[in-house]
Motif scaffolding. Structure first.
Motif, PDB file in Angstrom:
ATOM      1  N   THR A  29      38.001 -40.041 -61.890  1.00 26.59           N
ATOM      2  CA  THR A  29      37.246 -38.898 -62.412  1.00 26.59           C
ATOM      3  C   THR A  29      35.784 -39.046 -62.012  1.00 26.59           C
ATOM      4  OG1 THR A  29      38.744 -38.724 -64.299  1.00 26.59           O
ATOM      5  CG2 THR A  29      36.614 -37.612 -64.467  1.00 26.59           C
ATOM      6  N   VAL A  30      35.254 -38.059 -61.283  1.00 23.14           N
ATOM      7  CA  VAL A  30      33.887 -38.120 -60.754  1.00 23.14           C
ATOM      8  C   VAL A  30      33.058 -37.038 -61.419  1.00 23.14           C
ATOM      9  CG1 VAL A  30      32.470 -38.025 -58.687  1.00 23.14           C
ATOM     10  CG2 VAL A  30      34.774 -38.986 -58.564  1.00 23.14           C
ATOM     11  N   ARG A  31      31.862 -37.395 -61.866  1.00 26.10           N
ATOM     12  CA  ARG A  31      30.928 -36.447 -62.453  1.00 26.10           C
ATOM     13  C   ARG A  31      29.565 -36.622 -61.796  1.00 26.10           C
ATOM     14  NH1 ARG A  31      33.825 -38.600 -66.776  1.00 26.10           N
ATOM     15  NH2 ARG A  31      35.088 -37.086 -67.946  1.00 26.10           N
ATOM     16  N   SER A  32      28.815 -35.540 -61.726  1.00 22.76           N
ATOM     17  CA  SER A  32      27.475 -35.620 -61.133  1.00 22.76           C
ATOM     18  C   SER A  32      26.646 -34.443 -61.615  1.00 22.76           C
ATOM     19  CB  SER A  32      27.565 -35.599 -59.599  1.00 22.76           C
ATOM     20  OG  SER A  32      28.048 -34.350 -59.151  1.00 22.76           O
ATOM     21  N   GLY A  33      25.339 -34.533 -61.407  1.00 23.77           N
ATOM     22  CA  GLY A  33      24.470 -33.423 -61.781  1.00 23.77           C
ATOM     23  C   GLY A  33      23.009 -33.784 -61.685  1.00 23.77           C
ATOM     24  N   PHE A  34      22.162 -32.756 -61.578  1.00 29.40           N
ATOM     25  CA  PHE A  34      20.720 -32.933 -61.556  1.00 29.40           C
ATOM     26  C   PHE A  34      20.181 -33.125 -62.973  1.00 29.40           C
ATOM     27  CE2 PHE A  34      21.344 -30.620 -57.547  1.00 29.40           C
ATOM     28  CZ  PHE A  34      20.620 -31.433 -56.689  1.00 29.40           C
ATOM     29  N   PHE A  35      19.092 -33.859 -63.101  1.00 28.42           N
ATOM     30  CA  PHE A  35      18.442 -34.028 -64.387  1.00 28.42           C
ATOM     31  C   PHE A  35      17.597 -32.801 -64.750  1.00 28.42           C
ATOM     32  CE2 PHE A  35      18.354 -38.968 -64.253  1.00 28.42           C
ATOM     33  CZ  PHE A  35      19.712 -38.957 -64.476  1.00 28.42           C
ATOM     34  N   LEU A  36      17.097 -32.090 -63.735  1.00 29.22           N
ATOM     35  CA  LEU A  36      16.207 -30.959 -63.961  1.00 29.22           C
ATOM     36  C   LEU A  36      16.896 -29.666 -63.545  1.00 29.22           C
ATOM     37  CD1 LEU A  36      12.878 -32.458 -62.522  1.00 29.22           C
ATOM     38  CD2 LEU A  36      13.635 -32.437 -64.907  1.00 29.22           C
ATOM     39  N   ASP A  37      16.384 -28.548 -64.077  1.00 23.04           N
ATOM     40  CA  ASP A  37      16.899 -27.235 -63.689  1.00 23.04           C
ATOM     41  C   ASP A  37      16.173 -26.677 -62.470  1.00 23.04           C
ATOM     42  OD1 ASP A  37      18.695 -27.197 -65.814  1.00 23.04           O
ATOM     43  OD2 ASP A  37      17.188 -26.394 -67.197  1.00 23.04           O
ATOM     44  N   SER A  38      14.928 -27.123 -62.266  1.00 24.46           N
ATOM     45  CA  SER A  38      14.143 -26.614 -61.139  1.00 24.46           C
ATOM     46  C   SER A  38      13.273 -27.733 -60.577  1.00 24.46           C
ATOM     47  CB  SER A  38      13.269 -25.435 -61.583  1.00 24.46           C
ATOM     48  OG  SER A  38      12.334 -25.856 -62.595  1.00 24.46           O
ATOM     49  N   ILE A  39      12.783 -27.514 -59.357  1.00 26.93           N
ATOM     50  CA  ILE A  39      12.004 -28.540 -58.661  1.00 26.93           C
ATOM     51  C   ILE A  39      11.023 -27.853 -57.720  1.00 26.93           C
ATOM     52  CG2 ILE A  39      13.688 -28.735 -56.784  1.00 26.93           C
ATOM     53  CD1 ILE A  39      13.046 -31.661 -56.575  1.00 26.93           C
ATOM     54  N   ILE A  41       8.641 -28.121 -54.158  1.00 23.44           N
ATOM     55  CA  ILE A  41       8.740 -28.760 -52.842  1.00 23.44           C
ATOM     56  C   ILE A  41       7.967 -30.080 -52.854  1.00 23.44           C
ATOM     57  CG2 ILE A  41       8.016 -28.587 -50.424  1.00 23.44           C
ATOM     58  CD1 ILE A  41       8.667 -25.672 -50.490  1.00 23.44           C
ATOM     59  N   GLY A  42       8.621 -31.143 -52.439  1.00 23.45           N
ATOM     60  CA  GLY A  42       7.995 -32.460 -52.372  1.00 23.45           C
ATOM     61  C   GLY A  42       8.131 -33.282 -53.623  1.00 23.45           C
ATOM     62  N   ASP A  43       8.526 -32.664 -54.758  1.00 20.45           N
ATOM     63  CA  ASP A  43       8.692 -33.415 -55.998  1.00 20.45           C
ATOM     64  C   ASP A  43      10.053 -34.114 -56.021  1.00 20.45           C
ATOM     65  OD1 ASP A  43       6.238 -32.644 -56.778  1.00 20.45           O
ATOM     66  OD2 ASP A  43       6.902 -31.205 -58.309  1.00 20.45           O
ATOM     67  N   GLN A  44      10.185 -35.091 -56.919  1.00 19.61           N
ATOM     68  CA  GLN A  44      11.429 -35.840 -57.051  1.00 19.61           C
ATOM     69  C   GLN A  44      12.208 -35.355 -58.278  1.00 19.61           C
ATOM     70  OE1 GLN A  44      11.209 -40.085 -57.110  1.00 19.61           O
ATOM     71  NE2 GLN A  44       9.857 -40.219 -55.332  1.00 19.61           N
ATOM     72  N   THR A  45      13.511 -35.500 -58.182  1.00 18.40           N
ATOM     73  CA  THR A  45      14.373 -35.259 -59.340  1.00 18.40           C
ATOM     74  C   THR A  45      15.521 -36.258 -59.287  1.00 18.40           C
ATOM     75  OG1 THR A  45      15.745 -33.660 -60.531  1.00 18.40           O
ATOM     76  CG2 THR A  45      15.795 -33.563 -58.128  1.00 18.40           C
ATOM     77  N   GLY A  46      16.029 -36.617 -60.443  1.00 15.26           N
ATOM     78  CA  GLY A  46      17.158 -37.529 -60.497  1.00 15.26           C
ATOM     79  C   GLY A  46      18.476 -36.787 -60.368  1.00 15.26           C
ATOM     80  N   PHE A  47      19.436 -37.421 -59.706  1.00 16.81           N
ATOM     81  CA  PHE A  47      20.794 -36.874 -59.568  1.00 16.81           C
ATOM     82  C   PHE A  47      21.759 -37.997 -59.913  1.00 16.81           C
ATOM     83  CE2 PHE A  47      24.702 -35.851 -57.321  1.00 16.81           C
ATOM     84  CZ  PHE A  47      24.854 -34.490 -57.528  1.00 16.81           C
ATOM     85  N   PHE A  48      22.523 -37.824 -61.014  1.00 19.63           N
ATOM     86  CA  PHE A  48      23.422 -38.899 -61.426  1.00 19.63           C
ATOM     87  C   PHE A  48      24.800 -38.698 -60.796  1.00 19.63           C
ATOM     88  CE2 PHE A  48      24.620 -35.688 -64.525  1.00 19.63           C
ATOM     89  CZ  PHE A  48      25.988 -35.877 -64.677  1.00 19.63           C
ATOM     90  N   LEU A  49      25.454 -39.816 -60.507  1.00 23.35           N
ATOM     91  CA  LEU A  49      26.818 -39.812 -59.979  1.00 23.35           C
ATOM     92  C   LEU A  49      27.587 -40.903 -60.718  1.00 23.35           C
ATOM     93  CD1 LEU A  49      28.882 -38.794 -57.850  1.00 23.35           C
ATOM     94  CD2 LEU A  49      28.049 -40.621 -56.344  1.00 23.35           C
ATOM     95  N   SER A  50      28.700 -40.541 -61.360  1.00 23.88           N
ATOM     96  CA  SER A  50      29.489 -41.514 -62.116  1.00 23.88           C
ATOM     97  C   SER A  50      30.962 -41.369 -61.763  1.00 23.88           C
ATOM     98  CB  SER A  50      29.294 -41.316 -63.629  1.00 23.88           C
ATOM     99  OG  SER A  50      29.813 -40.068 -64.033  1.00 23.88           O
TER     100      SER A  50
END
Length: 304
Positions: A29-39, A41-50
């Protein structure tokens, strides 16, 4: 509950063993998703994968060489595998940035189940993130000088992504060239270096031997004569692999069967133990003998 180390393998390696096969099996079972709703240009966002899977399986996660398009990989944080009740749980947080201008951007990442002969790819559900627009309602006819741009001159630290495929290619090419050169020219190379070592050793012997002879010419000394003779024996032992230093004069003469050599060695023995000062000619004779044997040995190595 037990902890194991999460396995993250280079994407190039996984590409070769997995190919393009994909599965939606129920074991992983694989799950993933962004931590933020918007971003921006040039900024960072976390993306989890489990991934949750039976503990008897081997599951691999992509590393920094994987394609995260349309996003740019910045760094990752991974957590040790948790195992309980026959189930294991892995998770990774990838920190990504984007320089694309699409309003809606999405990402899905794979998890790989390693099998005896190949592997199975499990894709996570695709998650989307919105790009925050700093310039809105831009007319097509607006000149560059009148663009409503926001200036940002702050330095953006971009992590260096090492090009492992190029490294492997260069190292492999160098090793292949080295192996070919060794197969074709290895014998000549070994012969060349052996000749150089022999010449260097002979020059060192002559230098030390000549210094001993000069000292004896200045003032005869039985100890100096003995050490010079010992120097000759050690060199001959090294050159011809015969135990000159362990042989008596009689044994050396019997081994070599050379009358001139025997006469010179007997004269030196008489000088060392009987204080006969006439030893220079005998020492010269030993040097000539060593020179001849050196030249013979050198020819054998060159044409052997």
């Amino acid at each position: 509950m037990t902890l194991r180390r999460l396995k993250i393998f280079p994407f190039l390696f996984l590409f070769f063993i997995c190919g393009l096969s994909r599965s939606n099996g129920q074991d992983v079972t694989v799950r993933s998703g962004f931590f933020l709703d918007s971003i921006k240009i040039g900024d960072q966002t976390g993306f989890f994968l489990s991934a949750e899977y039976p503990s008897n399986l081997t599951v691999l996660f992509p590393d920094s060489t994987h394609s995260f398009a349309p996003f740019e990989y910045e760094k990752r944080i991974y957590y040790p595998t948790k195992t309980s009740g026959g189930k294991s749980y892995d998770s990774v947080i990838y920190y990504l940035s984007t320089f694309e201008i699409d309003r809606v951007q999405s990402l899905s990442l794979p998890v790989f189940q390693l099998n005896p002969m190949d592997c199975t790819t499990f894709l996570s559900a695709r998650d989307t993130i919105l790009l925050t627009e700093l310039v809105k309602n831009l007319p097509d006819t607006l000149t560059a000088q009148n663009l409503p741009l926001k200036e940002n001159t702050a330095y953006q630290n971009v992590s260096y992504l090492f090009n492992y495929p190029i490294l492997f290619f260069v190292v492999g090419t160098i090793l292949l060239i080295g192996i070919v050169i060794w197969i074709v020219y290895g014998k000549k190379i070994r012969k060349h270096f052996r000749v150089k070592r022999m010449q260097k050793a002979h020059q060192a012997f002559l230098g030390a031997y000549n210094r001993g002879m000069e000292n004896i010419k200045t003032a005869f000394s039985a100890p100096v004569t003995e050490s010079t003779l010992s120097l000759w024996k050690k060199y001959m032992e090294q050159l011809e692999a015969r135990p000159y230093t362990k042989l008596t004069t009689k044994e050396t003469v019997a081994l070599e069967k050379n009358d001139d050599l025997g006469r010179n060695l007997h004269n030196l023995d008489g000088a060392i133990y009987g204080h006969d000062v006439q030893v220079i000619d005998s020492l010269e004779g030993l040097k000539v003998f060593a020179d001849r044997r050196f030249e013979q040995k050198l020819e054998e190595v060159k044409h052997g």
